[in-house]
Enzyme design. Structure first.
Site, short mmCIF file in Angstrom:
data_model
loop_
_atom_site.label_atom_id
_atom_site.label_comp_id
_atom_site.label_asym_id
_atom_site.label_seq_id
_atom_site.Cartn_x
_atom_site.Cartn_y
_atom_site.Cartn_z
N GLU A 138 0.83 -1.21 0.00
CA GLU A 138 0.00 0.00 0.00
C GLU A 138 0.86 1.26 0.00
O GLU A 138 0.50 2.27 -0.62
CB GLU A 138 -0.94 -0.03 1.20
CG GLU A 138 -2.04 -1.09 1.04
CD GLU A 138 -2.85 -1.31 2.30
OE1 GLU A 138 -4.08 -1.14 2.25
OE2 GLU A 138 -2.25 -1.67 3.33
N GLU A 159 -4.11 -9.70 3.54
CA GLU A 159 -4.90 -9.44 4.74
C GLU A 159 -6.13 -10.32 4.89
O GLU A 159 -6.47 -10.75 6.01
CB GLU A 159 -5.33 -7.96 4.76
CG GLU A 159 -4.21 -6.98 5.08
CD GLU A 159 -3.42 -6.55 3.86
OE1 GLU A 159 -2.62 -5.61 3.96
OE2 GLU A 159 -3.61 -7.15 2.77
#
Length: 705
Positions: A138, A159
């Site tokens: 990210e 995740e």
């Protein structure tokens, strides 16, 4: 997030520092400020972002914003320490988060820092030099441009594998860069497919990275490329994202179907991620980041995430310190390995031993044809590694020279370890070990790859039964991390220590198991698949029971049966039935399948399993059929698993409950967000219903009360 000074029980953060170095870009383009993420440890402790690390990144970026505004720098770059870019948030503090407000603060702090990078008034670059996961990905997405090293070992947003979602911008940035279908492949499909990682070429192929560079001069080449971008000499071409509403919605609907198929909707992080990607088509950045904040705030306070972190801790820590392992100083050196058998399993073992141990390996079998086929298979695999440039020509030649074959066991005379991988029949294995014992030295360790038979009985006729130990691999050997280490009644400490040390050198997770029928994984899979078959045999449609077990095992039981092989599954169920009685069902349908020579209940069409009509024709309708609902079937299957876990713990099959979960994760691919198996049984109240108690203390794999 609570800091270490506020809570003395929180583990000390291994802080990822963000030192800044000014670099003169080639061609007199100007100065690039280069941030190097570095936690001061080697590559075995990757860079992560905890509260102090995020605060340091924020401070560095605030300073660079002022410098950019004043014209001191023309660009900003971010890279990592050798072999590692960054692998995301430091999750070690999550178990200490007891309030949703703390969870929100974690989300907001990451978003603030990454948004600051996005808002710098100069071009920004992520030079992805090594492993990048989660928040590391990210951070890279927050830059304007990305170079990717061809040598990176892994790139992923994992995740949802843990029960979370990409919550520092990933659910908005990625679909707006590569479109919703490609984004959901990374956010949903890969994590829920045994946490598949992207290779470097895939990162660039999907449009996440802008250019692929060789690792040898990666930073220098990245700076040269960045200079071209800043000067205008390099124009970055990116595919336009199709923002058509119907197309976007269809991609998200397909992603939702993937989640439901793999989790039965019981993994809230994955479903939430799909909806955030759906909203990313029209949402602005601030709106999207706020939605991610709320999602993280909710998900961090779920039992699914805590179970995922429990599973992560098992794999990262408990696996490295096997319970019940003897003093490693007692282990004998392994200088040569003999393998009895030259079939596919034996050949896989030979490849693994020669790659990881680097010692001579001798395969034996009944005739020259089988031996030659086994050795040739290993050589072909090494040639494949050479073709993929995973080994050098010299290394390939060296590995191939180490692997030889013979129809005689005389070549085992100087072996330190001999492992058998022959037919799963006690008398056959006993005969093999008797023949081997007549040849080998007194110090040679005899290992058996049996999946279900008694180690004690196997060694009972030998002059030195103390040298025999179970060393059970899972198929495929190269992929599945688990080795069950099983001492027999006479196994001595030196033999056991050698087994554990060998497993470590092979880079396998070793778990000690009691010498009992089918040990850990196959016993639980036998109970699981047996009850599944019993319910089907009684009259419930396969499709109903498949829906009932979705999200428990990584695939439907009959698909798994096709991979294992019906004959092996039947043998395992019969072994367990003999040992433990009627609670292990031996399916008449499975026996008919084996007798018919069928390889499974399904056949593959266009890469998807579909029912085999020839197998369906073998079905027999019960005289008094009983058809269960999805919920009834699920309750019954989870109930028998809880019963079996309770019995295994009372019998001392494993050292602790955690070893059952570690075994089911590493040997059978059970999901992290379920914590393997036991946290799921506790979470759904099955443990208390069946056993009258939770198996794990509250808070171990769940949100603290």
């Amino acid at each position: 997030m609570t800091t270490t000074t506020e809570s003395p029980t929180l583990p000390a953060e291994v802080v990822t520092r963000t030192p800044v170095q000014d670099v003169a870009l080639p061609g007199s383009v100007g100065t690039l400020a280069l941030i190097t993420l570095d936690n001061g440890r080697d590559h075995t402790r990757p860079n992560t972002f905890g509260p102090e690390g995020i605060a340091g990144l924020q401070a560095a970026l605030d300073t660079l914003r002022a410098r950019a505004e004043s014209g001191e720098i023309v660009a900003v770059g971010v890279t990592g320490k050798p072999f590692v870019f960054a692998v995301g948030a430091d999750l070690s503090g999550i178990p200490y988060v007891t309030r949703r407000e703390q969870a929100l603060e974690i989300a907001q702090a990451g978003h603030r820092a990454f948004a600051t990078l996005m808002d710098l008034p100069v071009p920004t670059f992520a030079f992805v030099n090594g492993a990048a996961m989660g928040g590391g990905v990210e951070l890279a997405l927050s830059a304007d441009y990305r170079t990717v090293s061809a040598g990176i070992p892994a790139f992923a947003l994992p995740e949802t594998f843990l029960g979370l979602l990409p919550g520092w911008g990933g659910c908005w940035l990625l679909p707006n860069l590569v479109g919703p279908a490609n984004a959901l492949k990374v956010v949903i499909e890969n994590p829920l497919s045994q946490n598949r990682m992207l290779k470097a070429k895939e990162v660039v192929g999907l449009g996440i990275g802008d250019v692929l560079l060789e690792p040898a001069d990666f930073l220098e080449d990245s700076l040269r490329w960045a200079a071209g971008v800043v000067s205008g000499a390099v124009t970055v071409q990116r595919a336009e994202v199709d923002r058509d509403e119907a197309t976007w919605e269809a991609a998200c609907d397909a992603g939702r179907k993937v989640v439901l198929a793999k989790t039965a909707g019981r993994a809230p992080g994955a479903l939430r991620a799909v909806e955030l990607v759906r909203a990313a088509r029209t949402a602005g950045r601030d709106e999207a980041f706020a939605a991610e904040d709320e999602a993280l705030g909710d998900l961090i306070m779920t039992d699914e995430l805590r179970a995922g972190l429990y599973a992560f801790d098992l794999v990262q820590k408990r696996a490295k310190r096997p319970a019940g392992a003897p003093d490693k100083a007692l282990a004998r050196p392994v200088t040569k390995v003999g393998i009895v058998g030259a079939g596919l399993m034996a050949s896989q073992l030979a490849l693994l031993f020669v790659q990881r141990l680097g010692v001579p390996v001798v395969l034996t079998d009944l005739d020259e044809e089988r031996v030659a086929k086994g050795v040739a298979w290993v050589h072909e695999q090494v040639d494949g590694l050479l073709a993929k440039r995973r080994v050098s020509p010299d290394k390939a030649s060296f590995l191939k020279r180490l692997v030889t074959g013979s129809t005689s066991k005389e070549g085992f005379a100087d072996a330190a370890v001999v492992i058998e991988a022959v037919f799963e029949e006690l008398a056959v294995k006993q005969q093999v070990f008797a023949e081997v014992e007549a040849v080998v030295s007194p110090e040679c360790v005899l290992m058996t790859n049996t999946s279900s038979l008694s180690i004690t009985e196997m060694a009972s006729g030998l002059a030195h039964p103390e040298r025999v130990v179970g060393f059970h691999f899972f198929n495929p050997v190269a992929v599945m991390p688990l080795v069950e280490v099983i001492p027999g009644a006479a196994t001595d400490e030196a033999t056991l220590a050698t087994a554990f040390a060998t497993a470590k050198t092979l880079r396998k997770t070793a778990i000690r198991a009691k010498d009992s029928a089918s040990f850990i994984v196959n016993r639980l899979l036998g109970r699981f698949m047996g009850e599944f078959s019993r319910i089907v045999d009684e009259g419930t449609p396969v499709a109903t029971v498949d829906r009932a077990v979705a999200g428990i095992a990584p695939m439907p039981p009959f698909v798994l049966l096709g991979l294992v092989g019906p004959a092996i599954a039947l043998h395992n169920s019969e072994t367990l039935h003999r040992a433990f009685g009627d609670r292990f069902h031996v399916s008449p349908a499975l026996r008919r399948l084996v007798e018919a020579g069928k390889r499974g209940y399904y056949r593959m069409e266009d890469g998807r399993p579909v029912p085999d009509p020839e197998v369906e024709a073998l079905a027999e309708t019960p005289e008094h059929p009983v058809e269960l609902t999805v919920d009834q079937a699920r309750e019954r299957i989870l109930g028998v698993l809880a019963e079996e876990v309770g019995l295994m713990l009372s019998e001392g099959v494993v050292e602790a409950p955690m070893d059952i979960d570690l075994a089911m994760i590493t040997g059978a691919g059970f999901q992290f967000w379920n914590g393997g198996l036991i946290p799921l049984l506790d979470r759904e109240g099955v443990s208390e219903r069946v056993l009258g108690r939770r198996i794990l203390p509250a808070g171990v794999a769940s949100v603290p009360a």
